[in-house]
Design a protein around this motif. Structure first.
Motif, PDB file in Angstrom:
ATOM      1  N   SER A   5       7.686  -0.535 -12.969  1.00  0.00           N
ATOM      2  CA  SER A   5       6.284  -0.690 -13.376  1.00  0.00           C
ATOM      3  C   SER A   5       5.811  -2.131 -13.177  1.00  0.00           C
ATOM      4  O   SER A   5       4.662  -2.362 -12.778  1.00  0.00           O
ATOM      5  N   TYR A   6       6.695  -3.112 -13.425  1.00  0.00           N
ATOM      6  CA  TYR A   6       6.313  -4.503 -13.197  1.00  0.00           C
ATOM      7  C   TYR A   6       6.116  -4.765 -11.702  1.00  0.00           C
ATOM      8  O   TYR A   6       5.227  -5.526 -11.310  1.00  0.00           O
ATOM      9  N   LEU A   7       6.940  -4.132 -10.865  1.00  0.00           N
ATOM     10  CA  LEU A   7       6.754  -4.230  -9.418  1.00  0.00           C
ATOM     11  C   LEU A   7       5.421  -3.605  -9.014  1.00  0.00           C
ATOM     12  O   LEU A   7       4.749  -4.080  -8.097  1.00  0.00           O
ATOM     13  N   LEU A   8       5.059  -2.542  -9.720  1.00  0.00           N
ATOM     14  CA  LEU A   8       3.780  -1.877  -9.452  1.00  0.00           C
ATOM     15  C   LEU A   8       2.614  -2.810  -9.750  1.00  0.00           C
ATOM     16  O   LEU A   8       1.694  -2.951  -8.928  1.00  0.00           O
ATOM     17  N   GLY A  25       0.817  -1.214   0.000  1.00  0.00           N
ATOM     18  CA  GLY A  25       0.000   0.000   0.000  1.00  0.00           C
ATOM     19  C   GLY A  25       0.850   1.262   0.000  1.00  0.00           C
ATOM     20  O   GLY A  25       0.571   2.200  -0.745  1.00  0.00           O
ATOM     21  N   LEU A  26       1.903   1.284   0.804  1.00  0.00           N
ATOM     22  CA  LEU A  26       2.780   2.456   0.851  1.00  0.00           C
ATOM     23  C   LEU A  26       3.553   2.613  -0.464  1.00  0.00           C
ATOM     24  O   LEU A  26       3.813   3.732  -0.911  1.00  0.00           O
ATOM     25  N   PHE A  27       3.920   1.475  -1.075  1.00  0.00           N
ATOM     26  CA  PHE A  27       4.582   1.540  -2.383  1.00  0.00           C
ATOM     27  C   PHE A  27       3.645   2.145  -3.421  1.00  0.00           C
ATOM     28  O   PHE A  27       4.053   2.987  -4.243  1.00  0.00           O
ATOM     29  N   LEU A  28       2.374   1.756  -3.380  1.00  0.00           N
ATOM     30  CA  LEU A  28       1.389   2.314  -4.315  1.00  0.00           C
ATOM     31  C   LEU A  28       1.159   3.797  -4.042  1.00  0.00           C
ATOM     32  O   LEU A  28       0.888   4.568  -4.968  1.00  0.00           O
ATOM     33  N   CYS A  29       1.298   4.219  -2.787  1.00  0.00           N
ATOM     34  CA  CYS A  29       1.167   5.645  -2.457  1.00  0.00           C
ATOM     35  C   CYS A  29       2.275   6.456  -3.120  1.00  0.00           C
ATOM     36  O   CYS A  29       2.037   7.550  -3.637  1.00  0.00           O
ATOM     37  N   THR A  30       3.510   5.919  -3.104  1.00  0.00           N
ATOM     38  CA  THR A  30       4.618   6.635  -3.755  1.00  0.00           C
ATOM     39  C   THR A  30       4.388   6.709  -5.265  1.00  0.00           C
ATOM     40  O   THR A  30       4.721   7.717  -5.901  1.00  0.00           O
TER      41      THR A  30
END
Length: 264
Positions: A65-68, A22-27
């Motif tokens: 982007s793949y990590l996303l 979730g925090l990664f998606l926030c960044t």
């Protein structure tokens, strides 16, 4: 190894994964919004089209982007698992409402997440997939047309912006006689067409409303889950989660379809 696996298979482990993804998606939201602000430039989409090419072709960005994409899937799957497990653990509701106040966004994270997942699927189909469709199909006549921009390097002013006829083009930037020429896929045109449809704009704004409430609870909850919260910094975390992620970020994204629908 077994202890590590057992930890992340536990309820707490799943919540930790939810918090980290979730925090990664926030960044990502911050980066995505900052790039999309190029849509407000009055340059016939030149800056935005250059940004779109950079985000889809620069190797390090492609890896991220793949990590996303993986984070979105993991975040969604674990949210479903936790919701199902919680309902199994408490199949019958409380006889009386709990005394501790629970926010509306906290009680409806499943609904909000479902709206957001549907939005992401539609958004990816209408923009990401269309942008990459030629790469998959290997067509010479592109789904998204190309545009040519000419800029005077002395004055920095755009000289011309013209749609190119169907053909086999590649992104390119070159300079000749003090004039810079850029050839790029015109994703800006796709955005304009999409945001001229009232129902699409309405759905977009509703989804961003869901994002606002989702982040209102999710951002703060992630810090609690990770144990990264201290009473000294708690007001700051709540302030950032409320005003930056739950207000400014969704409003910034929502301003784009509204602007294009009324003024584009």
């Amino acid at each position: 190894m077994s202890e590590f696996k057992q930890t992340f298979n536990s309820s707490l482990g799943k919540k930790l994964i939810m918090a980290l993804t979730g925090l990664f998606l926030c960044t990502f939201l911050i980066v995505h919004l900052s790039g999309n602000l190029a849509l407000f430039k009055h340059d016939n989409g030149q800056a935005f089209n250059a940004y779109a090419n950079f985000m889809t072709h620069f190797p390090p960005i492609r890896v991220v982007s793949y990590l996303l994409y993986l984070s979105i899937l993991v975040h969604t799957i674990y949210a479903i698992i936790l919701t199902v497990n919680n309902r199994k653990a408490r199949p019958i509701g409380y006889a009386s409402a709990p005394k501790s106040p629970v926010s509306w966004s906290s009680k409806n994270m499943g609904l909000l997440g479902s709206i957001l997942f549907l939005f992401i699927v539609i958004h990816m189909k209408d923009f990401w997939f269309k942008y990459h469709q030629d790469d998959f199909a290997g067509k010479s006549t592109h789904v998204i047309p190309f545009k040519e921009y000419k800029t005077d390097l002395v004055t920095g002013k755009q000289i011309s912006a013209r749609d190119l006829p169907p053909g086999d083009y590649q992104y390119a930037v070159f300079t000749e006689g003090g004039i810079e020429t850029m050839v790029a896929k015109d994703l800006n045109q796709t955005v304009e067409v999409a945001f001229k449809q009232w129902w699409y704009v309405a759905f977009y704004v509703i989804a961003l409303g869901a994002l606002s409430f989702h982040l209102l609870h999710g951002f703060q909850s992630a810090f609690h889950t990770l144990g990264w919260i201290h009473r000294k910094y708690k007001p700051l975390i709540y302030f950032i989660g409320t005003w930056f992620f739950a207000v400014i970020i969704p409003l910034g994204f929502a301003a784009m379809p509204v602007y294009y629908f009324f003024f584009g």
